[in-house]
Write an enzyme that holds these catalytic residues in place. Structure first.
Site, PDB file in Angstrom:
ATOM      1  N   ASP A  55       0.870  -1.170   0.000  1.00 24.81           N
ATOM      2  CA  ASP A  55       0.000   0.000   0.000  1.00 24.81           C
ATOM      3  C   ASP A  55       0.914   1.229   0.000  1.00 24.81           C
ATOM      4  O   ASP A  55       2.100   1.132   0.351  1.00 24.81           O
ATOM      5  CB  ASP A  55      -0.890  -0.036   1.240  1.00 24.81           C
ATOM      6  CG  ASP A  55      -1.696   1.232   1.422  1.00 24.81           C
ATOM      7  OD1 ASP A  55      -2.385   1.632   0.471  1.00 24.81           O
ATOM      8  OD2 ASP A  55      -1.609   1.824   2.510  1.00 24.81           O
ATOM      9  N   ASP A  67      -0.097   5.091   0.958  1.00 22.93           N
ATOM     10  CA  ASP A  67      -0.292   6.055   2.046  1.00 22.93           C
ATOM     11  C   ASP A  67      -0.254   5.369   3.405  1.00 22.93           C
ATOM     12  O   ASP A  67      -1.091   4.518   3.705  1.00 22.93           O
ATOM     13  CB  ASP A  67      -1.635   6.774   1.879  1.00 22.93           C
ATOM     14  CG  ASP A  67      -1.733   7.520   0.562  1.00 22.93           C
ATOM     15  OD1 ASP A  67      -1.306   8.674   0.511  1.00 22.93           O
ATOM     16  OD2 ASP A  67      -2.230   6.925  -0.416  1.00 22.93           O
ATOM     17  N   ASP A  89      -1.840  -0.841   5.751  1.00 22.23           N
ATOM     18  CA  ASP A  89      -2.138  -0.263   7.070  1.00 22.23           C
ATOM     19  C   ASP A  89      -3.628  -0.043   7.289  1.00 22.23           C
ATOM     20  O   ASP A  89      -4.025   0.771   8.128  1.00 22.23           O
ATOM     21  CB  ASP A  89      -1.387   1.064   7.256  1.00 22.23           C
ATOM     22  CG  ASP A  89      -1.973   2.198   6.429  1.00 22.23           C
ATOM     23  OD1 ASP A  89      -2.470   1.925   5.318  1.00 22.23           O
ATOM     24  OD2 ASP A  89      -1.935   3.350   6.892  1.00 22.23           O
TER      25      ASP A  89
END
Length: 215
Positions: free
Chosen positions: A9, A11, A167
């Site tokens: 991922d 961000d 996250d």
């Protein structure tokens, strides 16, 4: 099983992009407004533009000026990308280690692809990522598995030979739906206690811990 590739991922996982998003929000707030709360922006970043505009500007999608403000926000953000965004501590060293092992890596994000490409360029990583799949690359984005499966096709590697690191709970859901392990990170935009409840195949306290999952 030996893993042959890693997908990240963007961000909160590969990089801390929230500071530039906060700057874009501040550009749209009235002069003299107090700064947006950095921690609340970090959490909203994990959710996306709707949450950011709600948190920073009090806007909801059904408001009359939402679309115009959204467009202005994204324009400001595109201009500001790279101002304060940085790789998460230790992440560049992990990418170096992956490449030293001959393991390709790529990025699968819900951020629009053209903005994600600008972030990677600002970080000096655009020539290193084997693939980039954004939130608008396909008809469906995470938590559907489609973007991860597409990334595997681009790299020519079977999904069960890849691993995904993210996250957000949707990252883990997408990884499992794609048939690959999903690792949560404790250094992203979700509190570690929350990340522990996602059913991930592991929780990384630091990026370097990823390497132990590849053998």
């Amino acid at each position: 099983m030996t893993r042959e590739a890693v997908l990240f991922d963007l961000d909160g996982t590969l990089a801390n992009t929230a500071p530039d998003l906060a700057l874009a929000l501040m550009a749209l707030r009235p002069p003299g407004s107090p700064p947006v709360d950095p921690e609340r922006v970090r959490r909203a970043t994990a959710v996306g533009t709707v949450a950011l505009l709600r948190e920073g500007l009090g806007l909801e999608p059904d408001m009359a000026d939402y679309e115009a403000t959204r467009a202005a926000f994204l324009a400001h953000y595109q201009r500001l990308i790279g101002t304060a965004t940085e790789p998460n501590a230790g992440m560049i060293e992990v990418l170096d280690a992956l490449e030293a092992r001959g393991l390709p890596w790529g990025v699968v994000t819900n951020k629009p692809e053209h903005l994600a490409a600008r972030v990677l360029a600002a970080l000096g990583l655009n020539g290193r990522a084997r693939c980039l799949v954004g939130g608008d690359t396909l008809a469906r984005r995470k938590p559907y598995p489609d973007p991860l499966l597409h990334a595997c096709r681009l790299m020519g590697i079977a999904p069960d030979r890849c691993i995904y690191v993210g996250d957000d709970e949707g990252d883990i859901e997408a990884a499992h739906a794609a048939g690959m392990p999903g690792l949560a990170v404790a250094f992203g935009y979700a509190p570690p206690d929350e990340a522990r409840r996602w059913g991930a195949d592991g929780l990384l306290i630091t990026p370097a811990e990823l390497l132990a999952f590849l053998d």
